[in-house]
Design a protein around this motif. Sequence first.
Motif, mmCIF file in Angstrom:
data_model
loop_
_atom_site.group_PDB
_atom_site.id
_atom_site.type_symbol
_atom_site.label_atom_id
_atom_site.label_comp_id
_atom_site.label_asym_id
_atom_site.label_seq_id
_atom_site.Cartn_x
_atom_site.Cartn_y
_atom_site.Cartn_z
ATOM 1 N N CYS A 200 0.848 -1.192 0.000
ATOM 2 C CA CYS A 200 0.000 0.000 0.000
ATOM 3 C C CYS A 200 0.883 1.242 0.000
ATOM 4 O O CYS A 200 1.788 1.363 0.821
ATOM 5 C CB CYS A 200 -0.910 -0.025 1.218
ATOM 6 S SG CYS A 200 -1.854 1.478 1.422
ATOM 7 N N CYS A 203 0.075 3.241 3.610
ATOM 8 C CA CYS A 203 0.402 2.706 4.934
ATOM 9 C C CYS A 203 1.431 1.574 4.868
ATOM 10 O O CYS A 203 1.866 1.072 5.900
ATOM 11 C CB CYS A 203 -0.852 2.237 5.656
ATOM 12 S SG CYS A 203 -1.558 0.736 4.974
ATOM 13 N N CYS A 233 -4.229 -0.233 -0.090
ATOM 14 C CA CYS A 233 -5.044 -1.287 0.511
ATOM 15 C C CYS A 233 -6.491 -0.815 0.557
ATOM 16 O O CYS A 233 -6.786 0.360 0.374
ATOM 17 C CB CYS A 233 -4.527 -1.647 1.901
ATOM 18 S SG CYS A 233 -4.741 -0.374 3.132
ATOM 19 N N CYS A 236 -7.228 2.063 3.253
ATOM 20 C CA CYS A 236 -6.760 3.398 2.882
ATOM 21 C C CYS A 236 -7.605 3.968 1.744
ATOM 22 O O CYS A 236 -7.952 5.144 1.746
ATOM 23 C CB CYS A 236 -5.299 3.360 2.463
ATOM 24 S SG CYS A 236 -4.181 3.029 3.822
HETATM 25 ZN ZN LIG Z 1 -3.054 1.236 3.346
#
Ligand SMILES: [Zn+2]
Length: 433
Positions: A200, A203, A233, A236
Amino acid sequence: MSNFVFVIDTNKQPLDPIPPGQARRLLNQGKAAVYRRYPFTIIFKYAVDNPRRSEHQLKIDPGSKVTGLAIVQGDRVIWGAEIQHRGQQIKNDLEARKAVRRNRRNRQTRYRRPPIKNRGKRQRSARRLAPSLKSRVHNVMTWVNRIKRYVPITGISQELIRFDTQKLVNPEVMGIKYQQGELFGYEVREYLLEKWSRQCAYCGATNTRLEIDHLHPRSKGGSDKISNLVISCHDCNQSKSDRDIQEFLAQKPDTLNRVLAQVKQPLKDAAACNCSRWTLFNELQQTGLPVEVGTGGRTKYNRIRLGFDKQHWLDSACVGIVDQLILMTKQPLLIVAKGWGNRQMCITNKHGFPIRYRERQKTFFGFQTGDMVKAKLPKGKFAGTHVGRLTVRKSGVFEMITHIGKVSPVRHKYCQAMHRNDGYMYRFSTIVQ
Ligand SMILES: [Zn+2]
């Protein structure tokens, strides 16, 4: 539905594989005999002149842990296999050997010359492949050559790269219109996954479902250009929703700067391919058969279009240009690379203290570790018939690894050899351990 059976005539000439039922009939009628268990091959007791042979494509999806293999006859998938590699095992073994040698040199025994100065550096040329990677290539080539002996293979397909660099020339600046579910969409996705190292962008999460996210949201006029796309992801992506990147990461200036810097960096061509896949490709060409190459994007596109499960052998069947596929088998042969054992004579515990010694001999009562055997145990906890991989002992009381786990004790007199050790362990879809 299981794998088709390989057939050779009495002159060991490969013929078209046949369905298992037909093979059973031929064996019962005494027209053929079992030639080999893994892969299951029968041999005719007569010669076949000018046999009619179909086209067979051997398809390969090389992976770091598991390589998928499939044989496609026309549009029928007639045979499948998955080879489990031993990359990490090789690395560990070499490190253990290095430690033992270093230790021996430091001990007060006799003088031992250190390794040639800079030997490591000299050997590590650009073309050198690490031993763990080399073993993967060797595993696949062993099986390609083996299958070629029993099946009239007319061509090979290999997944070589993750996405088509030719189609994505200068993808960052090109205006790319892609649609979900279209072949090009899959190539774009693979490109982005590689560019963002499969994690991701916001994050750093890995091992989760990754989605394509627009930095500047589409609803606010953001484009589908790759320079506007990142991998994120699900969480997010949801929390960002239709906000702009500046707004979403206002509290995290470091992350914002990192993402903005990376999004401008086009991925280098070299990153698209992987060294051991190219080595494999070169070796496959040495076989003299035509080699078709495919991309990871196309494989995924084919697999989803045909509605197949995510399994390595089904992936391999989807490599390259595929129109239609009919599954004639649902049970791939599962192959586990085991190697040929080691030469260590003294077995130590975890502290390095010797706990027992091995015999120089490898064969006991006609069996070796690694043989696939059928054992008929008359009594005890494991009474019944078992098929599995043998571990021999000097005493004649052996152990077996079967689909139900470890079976022990197995006395040698109850064992019947099915397939001698060839460096691999075999099983069908049942899970071991
Ligand atoms: Zn993420």
